[in-house]
Design a protein around this motif. Structure first.
Motif, PDB file in Angstrom:
ATOM      1  N   LEU A  73       2.191   6.764  -6.933  1.00  0.00           N
ATOM      2  CA  LEU A  73       1.035   7.634  -7.398  1.00  0.00           C
ATOM      3  C   LEU A  73       1.705   8.924  -7.244  1.00  0.00           C
ATOM      4  N   LEU A  74       2.574   9.288  -6.256  1.00  0.00           N
ATOM      5  CA  LEU A  74       3.290  10.397  -6.181  1.00  0.00           C
ATOM      6  C   LEU A  74       4.165  10.776  -7.102  1.00  0.00           C
ATOM      7  N   VAL A  75       4.907   9.853  -7.652  1.00  0.00           N
ATOM      8  CA  VAL A  75       5.862   9.971  -8.585  1.00  0.00           C
ATOM      9  C   VAL A  75       5.311  10.321  -9.948  1.00  0.00           C
ATOM     10  N   THR A  76       3.943   9.663 -10.305  1.00  0.00           N
ATOM     11  CA  THR A  76       3.231  10.006 -11.228  1.00  0.00           C
ATOM     12  C   THR A  76       2.805  11.533 -11.417  1.00  0.00           C
ATOM     13  N   PHE A  77       2.540  11.916 -10.285  1.00  0.00           N
ATOM     14  CA  PHE A  77       1.934  13.494 -10.017  1.00  0.00           C
ATOM     15  C   PHE A  77       3.299  14.397 -10.295  1.00  0.00           C
ATOM     16  N   VAL A  78       4.320  14.026  -9.947  1.00  0.00           N
ATOM     17  CA  VAL A  78       5.446  14.759  -9.922  1.00  0.00           C
ATOM     18  C   VAL A  78       5.896  14.689 -11.687  1.00  0.00           C
TER      19      VAL A  78
ATOM     20  N   THR B 156       0.911  -1.291  -0.111  1.00  0.00           N
ATOM     21  CA  THR B 156      -0.125  -0.007  -0.041  1.00  0.00           C
ATOM     22  C   THR B 156       0.834   1.265  -0.198  1.00  0.00           C
ATOM     23  N   ILE B 157       1.863   1.178   0.788  1.00  0.00           N
ATOM     24  CA  ILE B 157       2.822   2.366   0.829  1.00  0.00           C
ATOM     25  C   ILE B 157       3.530   2.493  -0.551  1.00  0.00           C
ATOM     26  N   ALA B 158       3.789   1.447  -0.960  1.00  0.00           N
ATOM     27  CA  ALA B 158       4.517   1.375  -2.398  1.00  0.00           C
ATOM     28  C   ALA B 158       3.488   2.148  -3.725  1.00  0.00           C
ATOM     29  N   TYR B 159       2.311   1.616  -3.364  1.00  0.00           N
ATOM     30  CA  TYR B 159       1.358   2.406  -4.347  1.00  0.00           C
ATOM     31  C   TYR B 159       1.269   3.901  -4.266  1.00  0.00           C
ATOM     32  N   GLY B 160       1.073   4.273  -2.991  1.00  0.00           N
ATOM     33  CA  GLY B 160       1.133   5.686  -2.536  1.00  0.00           C
ATOM     34  C   GLY B 160       2.362   6.241  -3.298  1.00  0.00           C
ATOM     35  N   ILE B 161       3.546   5.825  -3.034  1.00  0.00           N
ATOM     36  CA  ILE B 161       4.643   6.402  -3.526  1.00  0.00           C
ATOM     37  C   ILE B 161       4.578   6.545  -5.225  1.00  0.00           C
TER      38      ILE B 161
END
Length: 590
Positions: A453-458, A446-451
């Protein structure tokens, strides 16, 4: 010839520079007749003609001259009094933008708005023309011009400005919370049925408590699914106006089903409306469902119908779409199950290639040069229906910017970017239940998914173009899951999904004389060799089966003949059969 080639190359470079320099701006309109509030409209301008202020307070509020019936291509089109301290509004066509703006500037205009009935294009020019012109020129859509005159009348004042685009919009925070929350909740819910299977071993005592069976995904199903996705995406690209209504209908049906599945456990806990439908012969009602479940079904259908009717209301319809979309994703994560990490890897890698191909490769294959994925997700610009696909989470931009007003008023995240990694997260939770690892796999994925997704936004903020989210989500989740399995030395069991496949034989490398951990009455039932089932069979005629006995053992016990006398129940208290009975050793038949 060399000089001529250099000249042409320079002209192409200047034209390319003019197109790259094109930017979105805003025209702020206020009425001269007492309408208190103004309104912003989208414009497309070229800063090489003249720069626009970034702050509305620094922009001059000037009178708008309605000359939309004139093309302003010759001096005869100029009014006798000129455009003194005005911003004239003229029609597009018959001459270049330079000719229009040169005549307007010579007549005293402070800017020029060109009305276009077609798609807005950059108002380009060359370097010499840029140096000659000192007033801004921008394009305004014909639809916005009609709205201005309808809302404010023909006596209005306008101000041209171009606020800076924010690096990252605040609505990304809302999308991040919704996406990560859906993946975490869906993965936890999907593993909860295995918590009951491995930890509680309780049977459902009624039809109301039975849950829908999960669907195990096979490699053949994965291949068929990917082929269907590719085919549907290509068909939507070429026949968007015809198929978009089919997708909308499917979404209404699937989302209402998902909403019912999500709310049903809560509604069953209500103390009211527990009465059932009387006996009848109707196709569905012969099962005598409860009145509260019927009311819930009607509510879910009504929510989908309301969204379907008002789906194009940008002010609030996106809230219903996101709620229905989250319910649909939770239902799919609960229903679809990947039985092994091998299946997870195959699905994620194939869809990884699919996502990258249709976003980054297809622009080189289409005539328009646009990505098929982005074109279908946002809706083709030349669509006659102006409908949008509902298979996305959408949140309006919270920052006031020309990009939000002109091009992309919503930020989007596709359901596939939630479901595909979410299936891996659900598998990790089920594996946690099997090995009793305190949900380390579930939390890590789950934490890896959040990371990811953050990389996608960047990447979205840096490149300012649509991104294939699976390009960043798949490596983050797969690598993290593998790393946790390697760290815990469970990669073999994690890869094959030991414990999830029915009738899975006991591992041959398990030590025969290893001490068994103390049995927890609420803990998972250890896998027993076949000999132990036969040794326990006589007990089924003397006393009812224990709660820890699985349904398969209970069904098979009466048909087996005892081959050794069963111990007295008093001798079994506090004693593990796997250690006391010689028939319970691995590799020895009863």
């Amino acid at each position: 010839m060399g000089a001529s080639a250099l000249t042409r190359l320079g002209a192409v470079f200047l034209l390319f520079s003019a197109q790259v320099a094109c930017e979105y701006g805003m025209v702020h309109v206020v009425s001269e007749t007492g309408v208190p509030r103004g309104k912003d409209y989208c414009i497309l301008y070229n800063p090489q003609w003249a720069h626009l202020p970034h702050d509305l307070g620094k922009a001059s509020l000037l009178q708008l001259g309605d000359w939309s019936s004139s093309l302003l291509c010759s001096p005869s089109d100029l009014p006798a009094s000129g455009f003194s301290n005005q911003i004239p509004l003229v029609a597009r066509g018959n001459c270049t933008f330079y000719e229009k703006v040169r005549l307007a500037q010579g007549s005293g205009a402070r800017g020029l708005l060109v009305v276009s009935k077609e798609k807005l294009v950059p108002p380009g020019g060359n370097k010499t023309q840029y140096e000659e012109i000192g007033i801004p020129v921008a394009l305004l859509s014909y639809k916005d011009m009609l709205d201005i005159f309808r809302s404010f009348g023909h006596k209005v004042r306008v101000a041209l400005y171009a606020p800076s685009e924010p690096v990252l919009d605040y609505n990304m925070v809302i999308i991040f919370i919704m996406a990560v929350g859906t993946v975490a909740l869906g993965g936890y819910w999907a593993g909860s049925r295995d918590v009951k299977k491995y930890m509680k071993h309780k049977r459902d005592d009624g039809p109301e408590k039975q849950e829908d069976e999960a669907v195990d995904v096979t490699p053949v199903m994965i291949c068929v699914f990917v082929v269907m996705c590719c085919s549907m995406l290509v068909l939507l690209y070429y026949f968007y106006d015809h198929l978009v209504y089919v997708i909308i209908g499917i979404f209404c049906l699937a989302s209402s089903t998902g909403l019912y599945s999500c709310l049903a456990p809560c509604v069953r806990c209500l103390p009211c409306c527990g009465c059932r439908v009387p006996d009848n012969s109707l196709p569905y009602f012969h099962k005598r469902p409860q009145a509260r479940m019927l009311l819930l079904g009607l509510f879910c259908v009504a929510v989908s119908v309301v969204w379907g009717i008002f789906r194009n209301e940008d002010q609030w319809a996106w809230v219903l779409q996101d709620a229905l979309g989250i319910a649909f994703c939770l239902y799919m994560l609960k229903t679809i199950r990947l039985p092994t990490f091998k299946a997870c890897t195959l699905l994620l890698l194939v869809l990884f290639i699919y996502d990258v191909f249709f976003v980054f490769i297809t622009p080189f294959l289409t005539k328009s040069g646009n990505s098929i994925m982005v074109e279908v997700a946002t809706g083709p610009s030349d669509s006659a229906t102006h409908e949008k696909l509902p298979m996305v989470l959408k949140v309006p931009r919270l920052n006031s910017s020309p990009l939000a007003l002109c091009d992309r008023p919503f930020s989007l995240l596709g359901f596939g970017d939630i479901l595909v990694p979410g299936l891996l997260v659900a598998y990790c939770h089920r594996f946690d239940v099997q090995v009793q690892s305190s949900r380390v796999y579930f939390v890590a994925s789950t934490i890896a998914y959040g990371i990811g997704l953050l990389v996608t936004f960047v990447a979205l903020a840096l490149m300012q173009r649509g991104q294939p989210a699976l390009l960043y989500l798949v490596p983050c989740t797969l690598v993290t899951s593998c790393a946790v399995a390697l760290w815990r030395r469970e990669l073999g069991a994690f890869w094959t999904g030991s414990g999830f496949v029915k009738d899975l034989p006991q591992s041959p490398w398990a030590p025969a004389d290893s001490p068994q951990p103390p049995r927890d009455p609420d803990g998972p039932c250890p896998q027993q060799p076949p000999g132990e089932e036969q040794a326990k069979a006589p007990l089924s005629t003397e006393q009812p089966p224990e709660p820890s006995t699985s349904e398969e053992e209970g069904a098979a016990a009466p048909a087996q003949e005892p081959k050794s006398p069963a111990p007295h129940p008093s001798e079994r208290v506090g004693q593990d059969p796997a250690l006391s009975s010689p028939t319970a050793q691995p590799g020895i038949s009863a």
